[in-house]
Design an enzyme around this catalytic site. Structure first.
Site, short mmCIF file in Angstrom:
data_model
loop_
_atom_site.label_atom_id
_atom_site.label_comp_id
_atom_site.label_asym_id
_atom_site.label_seq_id
_atom_site.Cartn_x
_atom_site.Cartn_y
_atom_site.Cartn_z
N HIS A 46 6.08 -16.28 -23.82
CA HIS A 46 5.79 -17.65 -24.25
C HIS A 46 6.03 -18.26 -26.46
O HIS A 46 5.08 -17.24 -27.10
CB HIS A 46 4.68 -18.48 -24.00
N CYS A 80 3.03 -18.78 -15.40
CA CYS A 80 3.92 -17.84 -14.43
C CYS A 80 4.28 -19.45 -13.08
O CYS A 80 3.52 -19.97 -12.99
CB CYS A 80 3.51 -16.96 -13.32
N HIS A 132 2.06 -13.65 -21.41
CA HIS A 132 3.79 -14.29 -20.61
C HIS A 132 4.51 -14.46 -21.53
O HIS A 132 4.39 -14.96 -22.89
CB HIS A 132 3.02 -15.66 -19.92
N CYS A 147 -1.95 -15.86 -14.11
CA CYS A 147 -1.50 -16.54 -15.07
C CYS A 147 -0.54 -17.25 -15.00
O CYS A 147 -0.18 -18.23 -14.11
CB CYS A 147 -0.40 -15.20 -15.43
N HIS A 149 6.90 -12.62 -15.71
CA HIS A 149 6.25 -12.17 -16.58
C HIS A 149 6.94 -10.52 -17.58
O HIS A 149 5.32 -11.26 -18.40
CB HIS A 149 5.01 -12.32 -15.38
#
Length: 352
Positions: free
Chosen positions: A169, A73, A167, A70, A116
């Site tokens: 966001h 991260c 993730h 990811c 995450h």
């Protein structure tokens, strides 16, 4: 809040927002990245009068990478990511694959937490307040760019929405124009003001909803309700009770209460469809007044606009999604299968 600005290897800006004032952020991006080049441009549709962003470079953006790869991260050892440091509270950086760039605006990514497997709903109130402060700071900074007329902070959550990175966001779009949806609100605002001899439409809507049956939850400074003509199966609008045009206008009392109200609202969304259901996909969208001139909307100023957040899901019932088919996509006429009063009732039933 401590703010630290730095640059990634390809020249993009990255900003750390930390809860502790003594946090040091001096990690360097060790990736061998070339300077970013984009092909974004904005074209105006002559028939509809709206704008379309053409961004062919986005075809190559990262798509559903495994968790251990990811890019949102923090960097760990030789596993390098978009965030050079090994930990963070909140991070904002320029999107590597922006829809808008240069004279066509700017796009940023907002990482809510380094965890995450978390979600916005799982944040602490302190963490959620830090995200609010980051949204506010970015709104202020982006509003001063000469190419920016409106700042839009939002979160897409869930693969059903089209999210390509798991993730937790969100994003910020800084548009070089007033968006069509905001323009519609401003026209309605102007027409109502003229028809009523000066009454503010947002104030009238809020007063009606506060007195009605669609309120979901209410605090001292915020109220959440399902709107009378909700477009989506479960749609909630969150307003500060004191009208302000943008995030910068919120006072400390409203900022302090926001995390409690918003986190509860998100947690109720995850309980709408019962135990055992996957997390509810949603879009959470902040509506702020444009920063450009409003000459097109006669008699309306920025202070007439009301900051608010619109939260909605495309899931209409367990295992079924609301698709934008012929009427919605072809003619922009929504058909909602869930009565707003029933949606509000359900969201009150699932209170924690």
């Amino acid at each position: 809040m401590k703010k630290t600005s730095t640059r990634l290897a390809d020249g993009r800006e990255l900003i750390y927002y930390d809860l502790r004032d003594d946090t040091v952020r001096d990690a360097v991006d060790r990736r061998p990245l070339e300077r970013t080049h984009t092909t974004s441009e904005v074209r105006r549709d002559p028939l509809l009068g709206d704008q379309v962003a053409i961004a062919s470079h986005r075809q190559g953006r990262t798509y559903h990478p495994p968790a251990d790869q990811c890019p949102l991260c923090p960097t760990q050892g030789d596993r390098l990511s978009e965030i050079p440091d090994s930990s963070y509270d909140v991070v904002v950086f320029e999107n590597r694959f922006p829809s808008l760039a240069g004279d066509s605006g700017r796009c940023e990514v907002v990482c809510f937490t380094s965890d995450h497997d978390a979600s916005f709903a799982s944040l602490t109130e302190e963490q959620a307040r830090l995200v609010l402060d980051a949204w506010t700071d970015r709104t202020s900074e982006l509003s001063h760019l000469p190419s920016v007329e409106q700042v839009f902070c939002f979160e897409n959550r869930g693969e059903e929405i089209g999210v390509t990175l798991g993730h937790p966001h969100g994003q910020i779009y800084a548009y070089p124009f007033t968006t069509p949806r905001t323009a519609l609100m401003l026209r309605s605002l102007a027409a109502h003001k003229e028809a009523t001899g000066g009454e503010n439409l947002f104030d009238a809507v809020l007063e009606r909803e506060l007195a009605g049956e669609r309120v979901v939850l209410e605090g001292e400074h915020w109220v959440a309700f399902v709107p009378y003509a909700a477009h989506w199966p479960y749609e909630v609008h969150l307003y500060p009770k004191r009208r302000v045009p943008d995030l910068l206008g919120l006072d400390e009392a409203a900022r302090s209460e926001f995390p409690q109200v918003y986190l509860e609202l998100l947690r109720r969304f995850d309980r709408i469809f019962g135990e055992g259901e996957p997390p509810t996909p949603y879009i959470a969208a902040w509506h702020q007044a444009p920063f450009g001139t409003l000459e097109e909307f006669e008699g309306v100023s920025r202070d007439d606009f009301a900051l608010h957040l619109e939260l909605f899901t495309i899931r209409r019932t367990s295992g079924k999604l609301k698709f934008l088919a012929g009427s919605e996509s072809g003619m922009s006429v929504f058909i909602n299968d869930v009565p707003p009063e029933r949606a509000a009732e359900r969201l009150r039933e699932v209170a924690s």
